[in-house]
Design a protein around this motif. Sequence first.
Motif, PDB file in Angstrom:
ATOM      1  N   ARG A  68       0.811  -1.223   0.000  1.00 45.94           N
ATOM      2  CA  ARG A  68       0.000   0.000   0.000  1.00 45.94           C
ATOM      3  C   ARG A  68       0.843   1.272   0.000  1.00 45.94           C
ATOM      4  O   ARG A  68       0.396   2.308  -0.448  1.00 45.94           O
ATOM      5  N   SER A  69       2.055   1.158   0.515  1.00 41.63           N
ATOM      6  CA  SER A  69       2.893   2.358   0.551  1.00 41.63           C
ATOM      7  C   SER A  69       3.405   2.719  -0.839  1.00 41.63           C
ATOM      8  O   SER A  69       3.835   3.832  -1.069  1.00 41.63           O
ATOM      9  N   ILE A  70       3.355   1.750  -1.775  1.00 40.06           N
ATOM     10  CA  ILE A  70       3.849   2.094  -3.111  1.00 40.06           C
ATOM     11  C   ILE A  70       2.813   2.000  -4.219  1.00 40.06           C
ATOM     12  O   ILE A  70       3.059   2.457  -5.318  1.00 40.06           O
ATOM     13  N   THR A  71       1.654   1.400  -3.971  1.00 37.53           N
ATOM     14  CA  THR A  71       0.679   1.262  -5.055  1.00 37.53           C
ATOM     15  C   THR A  71      -0.767   1.252  -4.560  1.00 37.53           C
ATOM     16  O   THR A  71      -1.040   0.853  -3.423  1.00 37.53           O
ATOM     17  N   ASP A  72      -1.656   1.697  -5.446  1.00 39.45           N
ATOM     18  CA  ASP A  72      -3.089   1.690  -5.135  1.00 39.45           C
ATOM     19  C   ASP A  72      -3.772   0.487  -5.762  1.00 39.45           C
ATOM     20  O   ASP A  72      -4.985   0.390  -5.779  1.00 39.45           O
ATOM     21  N   VAL A  73      -2.979  -0.425  -6.332  1.00 36.30           N
ATOM     22  CA  VAL A  73      -3.571  -1.565  -7.029  1.00 36.30           C
ATOM     23  C   VAL A  73      -4.518  -2.333  -6.089  1.00 36.30           C
ATOM     24  O   VAL A  73      -4.237  -2.480  -4.903  1.00 36.30           O
ATOM     25  N   PRO A  74      -5.677  -2.761  -6.620  1.00 32.99           N
ATOM     26  CA  PRO A  74      -6.581  -3.552  -5.786  1.00 32.99           C
ATOM     27  C   PRO A  74      -5.900  -4.837  -5.285  1.00 32.99           C
ATOM     28  O   PRO A  74      -5.214  -5.500  -6.045  1.00 32.99           O
ATOM     29  N   VAL A  75      -6.075  -5.122  -4.014  1.00 33.44           N
ATOM     30  CA  VAL A  75      -5.462  -6.319  -3.422  1.00 33.44           C
ATOM     31  C   VAL A  75      -6.547  -7.216  -2.837  1.00 33.44           C
ATOM     32  O   VAL A  75      -7.374  -6.771  -2.052  1.00 33.44           O
ATOM     33  N   ILE A  76      -6.555  -8.467  -3.283  1.00 35.69           N
ATOM     34  CA  ILE A  76      -7.443  -9.466  -2.681  1.00 35.69           C
ATOM     35  C   ILE A  76      -6.561 -10.355  -1.814  1.00 35.69           C
ATOM     36  O   ILE A  76      -5.609 -10.954  -2.303  1.00 35.69           O
ATOM     37  N   ILE A  77      -6.858 -10.397  -0.521  1.00 37.56           N
ATOM     38  CA  ILE A  77      -6.038 -11.252   0.327  1.00 37.56           C
ATOM     39  C   ILE A  77      -6.622 -12.657   0.350  1.00 37.56           C
ATOM     40  O   ILE A  77      -7.835 -12.857   0.316  1.00 37.56           O
ATOM     41  N   ALA A  78      -5.725 -13.624   0.344  1.00 38.94           N
ATOM     42  CA  ALA A  78      -6.135 -15.022   0.407  1.00 38.94           C
ATOM     43  C   ALA A  78      -5.594 -15.564   1.706  1.00 38.94           C
ATOM     44  O   ALA A  78      -4.396 -15.508   1.961  1.00 38.94           O
ATOM     45  N   THR A  79      -6.485 -16.029   2.539  1.00 39.96           N
ATOM     46  CA  THR A  79      -6.030 -16.480   3.843  1.00 39.96           C
ATOM     47  C   THR A  79      -6.576 -17.853   4.211  1.00 39.96           C
ATOM     48  O   THR A  79      -7.710 -18.189   3.895  1.00 39.96           O
ATOM     49  N   ALA A  80      -5.731 -18.627   4.855  1.00 48.10           N
ATOM     50  CA  ALA A  80      -6.178 -19.931   5.325  1.00 48.10           C
ATOM     51  C   ALA A  80      -6.829 -19.748   6.687  1.00 48.10           C
ATOM     52  O   ALA A  80      -7.549 -20.590   7.172  1.00 48.10           O
ATOM     53  N   ARG A  81      -6.542 -18.609   7.297  1.00 47.22           N
ATOM     54  CA  ARG A  81      -7.063 -18.346   8.633  1.00 47.22           C
ATOM     55  C   ARG A  81      -8.482 -17.809   8.516  1.00 47.22           C
ATOM     56  O   ARG A  81      -8.723 -16.843   7.822  1.00 47.22           O
ATOM     57  N   ASP A  82      -9.347 -18.462   9.236  1.00 52.74           N
ATOM     58  CA  ASP A  82     -10.715 -17.982   9.213  1.00 52.74           C
ATOM     59  C   ASP A  82     -10.881 -17.096  10.437  1.00 52.74           C
ATOM     60  O   ASP A  82     -11.608 -17.402  11.358  1.00 52.74           O
ATOM     61  N   ILE A  87      -9.281 -10.375   9.359  1.00 48.47           N
ATOM     62  CA  ILE A  87      -9.756  -9.992   8.026  1.00 48.47           C
ATOM     63  C   ILE A  87     -10.279  -8.558   8.044  1.00 48.47           C
ATOM     64  O   ILE A  87      -9.965  -7.751   7.170  1.00 48.47           O
ATOM     65  N   VAL A  88     -11.040  -8.231   9.072  1.00 52.46           N
ATOM     66  CA  VAL A  88     -11.577  -6.867   9.186  1.00 52.46           C
ATOM     67  C   VAL A  88     -10.435  -5.857   9.287  1.00 52.46           C
ATOM     68  O   VAL A  88     -10.430  -4.814   8.635  1.00 52.46           O
ATOM     69  N   ARG A  89      -9.432  -6.209  10.059  1.00 52.87           N
ATOM     70  CA  ARG A  89      -8.285  -5.314  10.219  1.00 52.87           C
ATOM     71  C   ARG A  89      -7.586  -5.099   8.870  1.00 52.87           C
ATOM     72  O   ARG A  89      -7.236  -3.982   8.512  1.00 52.87           O
ATOM     73  N   LEU A  90      -7.424  -6.191   8.109  1.00 48.07           N
ATOM     74  CA  LEU A  90      -6.736  -6.068   6.821  1.00 48.07           C
ATOM     75  C   LEU A  90      -7.565  -5.271   5.823  1.00 48.07           C
ATOM     76  O   LEU A  90      -7.029  -4.510   5.023  1.00 48.07           O
ATOM     77  N   LEU A  91      -8.881  -5.438   5.877  1.00 44.41           N
ATOM     78  CA  LEU A  91      -9.732  -4.648   4.978  1.00 44.41           C
ATOM     79  C   LEU A  91      -9.599  -3.172   5.330  1.00 44.41           C
ATOM     80  O   LEU A  91      -9.551  -2.305   4.465  1.00 44.41           O
ATOM     81  N   ASN A  92      -9.494  -2.902   6.625  1.00 44.37           N
ATOM     82  CA  ASN A  92      -9.302  -1.509   7.046  1.00 44.37           C
ATOM     83  C   ASN A  92      -7.923  -0.998   6.659  1.00 44.37           C
ATOM     84  O   ASN A  92      -7.716   0.188   6.467  1.00 44.37           O
ATOM     85  N   ASP A  93      -6.973  -1.918   6.581  1.00 42.30           N
ATOM     86  CA  ASP A  93      -5.602  -1.533   6.231  1.00 42.30           C
ATOM     87  C   ASP A  93      -5.382  -1.407   4.736  1.00 42.30           C
ATOM     88  O   ASP A  93      -4.257  -1.249   4.287  1.00 42.30           O
ATOM     89  N   GLY A  94      -6.449  -1.558   3.944  1.00 43.90           N
ATOM     90  CA  GLY A  94      -6.273  -1.311   2.518  1.00 43.90           C
ATOM     91  C   GLY A  94      -6.481  -2.504   1.603  1.00 43.90           C
ATOM     92  O   GLY A  94      -6.334  -2.386   0.390  1.00 43.90           O
ATOM     93  N   ALA A  95      -6.826  -3.671   2.142  1.00 43.10           N
ATOM     94  CA  ALA A  95      -7.169  -4.787   1.260  1.00 43.10           C
ATOM     95  C   ALA A  95      -8.538  -4.478   0.656  1.00 43.10           C
ATOM     96  O   ALA A  95      -9.365  -3.809   1.282  1.00 43.10           O
ATOM     97  N   ASP A  96      -8.782  -4.912  -0.566  1.00 45.38           N
ATOM     98  CA  ASP A  96     -10.046  -4.615  -1.232  1.00 45.38           C
ATOM     99  C   ASP A  96     -11.084  -5.708  -1.025  1.00 45.38           C
ATOM    100  O   ASP A  96     -12.277  -5.458  -1.096  1.00 45.38           O
ATOM    101  N   ASP A  97     -10.580  -6.906  -0.825  1.00 43.68           N
ATOM    102  CA  ASP A  97     -11.490  -8.021  -0.602  1.00 43.68           C
ATOM    103  C   ASP A  97     -10.683  -9.190  -0.076  1.00 43.68           C
ATOM    104  O   ASP A  97      -9.461  -9.085   0.034  1.00 43.68           O
ATOM    105  N   TYR A  98     -11.328 -10.283   0.252  1.00 45.21           N
ATOM    106  CA  TYR A  98     -10.574 -11.428   0.753  1.00 45.21           C
ATOM    107  C   TYR A  98     -11.225 -12.727   0.326  1.00 45.21           C
ATOM    108  O   TYR A  98     -12.397 -12.779  -0.039  1.00 45.21           O
TER     109      TYR A  98
END
Length: 231
Positions: A68-82, A87-98
Motif C-alpha cells: 500500500r505504501s507504493i501502489t493503489d492496485v486492488p489487493v485481494i487477500i487469500a487467507t487460510a485463517r478464518d 480480516i476486518v483489520r486487513l480490509l481496514n488496512d487497505g485490502a479490497d477483498d478477501y
Amino acid sequence: MASVLVVEDDQFVRSALIRHLTEASHTVRSVGTALEALREVAHFRFDVVILDLGLPDLDGAEALKMLRSITDVPVIIATARDDEAEIVRLLNDGADDYLTKPFSVEHLSARMAAVLRRSRAAGAEPPPRVLRVGALAIDPLRRQAELDGKRLDLTRREFDLLAFLAGRPGVVVPRKELLAEVWQQSYGDDQTIDVHLSWLRRKLGETAARPRYLHTLRGVGVKLEPPGPQQ
Ligand code: CA
C-alpha cells in the motif's frame, strides 16, 4: 482480461491459480515472497494482486502495508485463517477483498470481477502503458516488444533488460543498477550483462561496433535511445 499478480509461496496453489487465471484469459505473473511482490508492483502495472497472507518472509499485514505504501492496485487477500478480526483489520488496512482458503475458481473469479469493476469505475487505473523508443514499442504488461511493427522474440531476461532501459530512454544506467534491477543481484561480473546485451543487440539487428538503440559506455553503463537521423 486483467493483469494479475499472484503472491503465493505454495507451489501447488500457485500453479493452480496461474492455470485457472490464464484459462480465463488473464495475464499472470507470480512470485513466492512479499519482497518479490514489492519489486513486481514497482516495475509493472497490475489490475489486481492476489496476496497470500502466509508468506515466508513477511507477515501478511506487514506485506499489505508495504504494498500500500507504493501502489493503489486492488489487493485481494487469500487467507487460510478464518479469523474475522484479522480480516476486518486487513480490509481496514487497505485490502479490497478477501478469500478464505480453500476457495473455488468461481469464487475467485467473482471476487476479482467485483474488485475490477470497482477500480475501473473509480477510474483509478490508467490504460496500459506502452513504452516507445524510436521504432521500438515495449508493452511491459503483456511482456511483448516490437521493432518496426515486428514482434521480437526475446527471452525473459532480454525482455526485462530492454523494458528496464526503455523506461529510462537516453539515460546511462550503471551496470550495478542493471544487476540489481534486472538480475536482482547485488554483485556479479560484467560478463553476465555483456552476454545478454550482445544477444539483445543481435535481435535488434545491430552490433556493438555499429549501435543503433543500445549504447555501451565502457566502464560506465548502458543506455537505450532512438537512433539518430543519420542511422
Ligand atoms: Ca502460504
